[in-house]
Design a protein around this motif. Structure first.
Motif, mmCIF file in Angstrom:
data_model
loop_
_atom_site.group_PDB
_atom_site.id
_atom_site.type_symbol
_atom_site.label_atom_id
_atom_site.label_comp_id
_atom_site.label_asym_id
_atom_site.label_seq_id
_atom_site.Cartn_x
_atom_site.Cartn_y
_atom_site.Cartn_z
ATOM 1 N N PRO A 113 28.062 27.408 12.086
ATOM 2 C CA PRO A 113 27.677 26.853 11.031
ATOM 3 C C PRO A 113 26.056 25.306 11.035
ATOM 4 O O PRO A 113 25.722 25.254 10.636
ATOM 5 C CB PRO A 113 28.121 26.774 9.925
ATOM 6 N N LEU A 114 26.466 24.336 12.581
ATOM 7 C CA LEU A 114 25.883 23.177 12.727
ATOM 8 C C LEU A 114 24.073 24.071 13.603
ATOM 9 O O LEU A 114 23.341 23.936 12.759
ATOM 10 C CB LEU A 114 26.224 23.028 13.880
ATOM 11 N N ALA A 115 24.474 25.742 13.859
ATOM 12 C CA ALA A 115 23.119 26.176 14.487
ATOM 13 C C ALA A 115 21.904 26.120 13.524
ATOM 14 O O ALA A 115 21.204 26.451 13.415
ATOM 15 C CB ALA A 115 23.863 27.070 15.084
ATOM 16 N N VAL A 116 23.039 26.664 12.691
ATOM 17 C CA VAL A 116 22.270 27.009 10.988
ATOM 18 C C VAL A 116 21.663 26.310 10.000
ATOM 19 O O VAL A 116 20.255 26.384 9.574
ATOM 20 C CB VAL A 116 23.038 28.552 10.172
ATOM 21 N N ALA A 117 22.935 25.299 10.099
ATOM 22 C CA ALA A 117 22.078 24.070 9.689
ATOM 23 C C ALA A 117 20.806 23.643 10.195
ATOM 24 O O ALA A 117 20.034 23.047 9.338
ATOM 25 C CB ALA A 117 23.204 22.917 9.221
ATOM 26 N N LEU A 118 20.462 23.359 11.840
ATOM 27 C CA LEU A 118 19.237 22.563 12.399
ATOM 28 C C LEU A 118 18.256 24.043 12.093
ATOM 29 O O LEU A 118 17.919 23.807 12.122
ATOM 30 C CB LEU A 118 19.620 22.653 14.178
ATOM 31 N N GLU A 119 18.184 25.162 11.775
ATOM 32 C CA GLU A 119 17.718 25.850 11.893
ATOM 33 C C GLU A 119 16.952 25.433 10.127
ATOM 34 O O GLU A 119 15.932 25.814 10.621
ATOM 35 C CB GLU A 119 17.877 27.675 12.011
#
Length: 337
Positions: free
Chosen positions: A274-280
């Motif tokens: 989820p952190l990766a998606v939020a950064l994206e």
């Protein structure tokens, strides 16, 4: 008492639960609550969606659902506390992350994650500032000639126009992008097609660079379940070496081994991915901001009036942050006044 997340509204600091209850009451009356995205105050701050509330509440839901369900199923919380399993999984994942990425990207990723705890920089207020800045630059160039904006471009820090928009001037990459291409326009010699190609190449490189950190975190998330299995296998090895122990000891070793698999999967899909998606998403917001600048500048080069040029830019925005036509016009008139 436990920690209760608070956030600021025009009514002061309020707990999250109170915000949702009050906004639900406002919604029943067909009104925008003081903490809702639709409220005028929060429209310019990015609303509740643009703050750290989503991140905090999301992680609380993940943790609460897993731990709460386990406890309600008569599980013992102490069994899940396996620091050495966490050391194996977390340490291995971090080491692999270090090996597979250059140090600059490692630092960039660690700097990027904390930004998710703050609201997006690219909200409606920032877009209005951008469009107003572009409008003023284009208007000055149209009335006084392109050379009239040369001093603003060469020294934006001391420019009367740029100094009115600190949100833009404090963003080094945005300021540099505007100044560089306005300088090319003032210098002359480039037609709109050449300028479009040049801007597209730069934005493509910027887009690729801004997605490196999310991609790196995604790869970490993909590897965490595997490291969880590694921890579980090591736990089984320890268990096999303790077969002469009482059943209670063997059971504790087996439980610890299974927790390794559990932690690897939970960390991967509940937290890191989820952190990766939020950064994206943050990278996409930034890319759209630059696309808006590009659209405005190209419209100006093609000979459109300042009003129409910024309207082109307005159309390039995401709907969630795009001001209405009349709203933008009123803002420009108010700024001139």
């Amino acid at each position: 008492m436990g920690y209760m997340p608070y956030f600021s509204t025009r009514l002061g600091m309020r707990p999250v639960w109170e915000a949702y209850i009050s906004d639900a009451a406002f919604a029943m009356m067909g009104l925008a609550g003081p903490c809702s995205v639709a409220h005028p105050y929060n429209q310019y701050r990015g609303g509740i969606r643009g703050s750290c509330v989503n991140t905090i509440i999301g992680f609380l839901i993940v943790s609460g659902s897993v731990v709460g369900g386990y406890i309600l199923s008569h599980g013992h919380l102490a069994t899940l506390l396996q620091p050495y399993e966490l050391l194996i999984i977390g340490g291995s994942a971090f080491g692999a992350f270090m090996v597979s990425n250059p140090m600059s990207l490692v630092i960039k990723t660690f700097k990027g994650v904390p930004t998710l705890l703050s609201g997006s920089k690219y909200n409606k207020a920032t877009y209005l500032d951008l469009l107003t800045l572009m409008y003023e630059l284009f208007t000055k160039a149209r009335k006084e000639g392109l050379m009239a904006v040369e001093s603003d471009i060469e020294e934006p820090e001391s420019s009367e126009i740029f100094s009115k928009y600190p949100k833009i001037t404090k963003n080094h990459h945005v300021l540099e992008f505007i100044v560089d291409y306005m300088r090319l326009i003032v210098s002359g010699g480039m037609n709109p097609f050449e300028l479009d190609n040049l801007m597209s190449m730069e934005l493509e490189a910027h887009h690729h660079e801004s997605h490196e950190a999310p991609s790196a975190l995604t790869r970490v998330a993909d590897g965490l379940p595997g490291f969880g299995i590694v921890a579980a296998v090591l736990g089984v090895v320890i268990t096999m070496g303790s077969l002469d122990q009482p059943p209670q000891v063997i059971g504790a070793h087996v439980a610890a081994a299974l927790v390794g698999t559990f932690l690897g999967i939970l960390l991967a899909y509940g937290y890191v991915a989820p952190l990766a998606v939020a950064l994206e998403h943050r990278a996409q917001e930034e890319a759209n901001f630059f696309e808006c600048i590009k659209t405005c500048i190209l419209a100006q080069v093609q000979g459109y009036s300042p009003q129409i040029a910024v309207e082109f830019g307005r159309k390039a925005m995401y709907a969630s942050v795009r001001p209405g036509f009349q709203e933008l016009e009123d803002h420009l008139k108010g700024n001139k006044g």
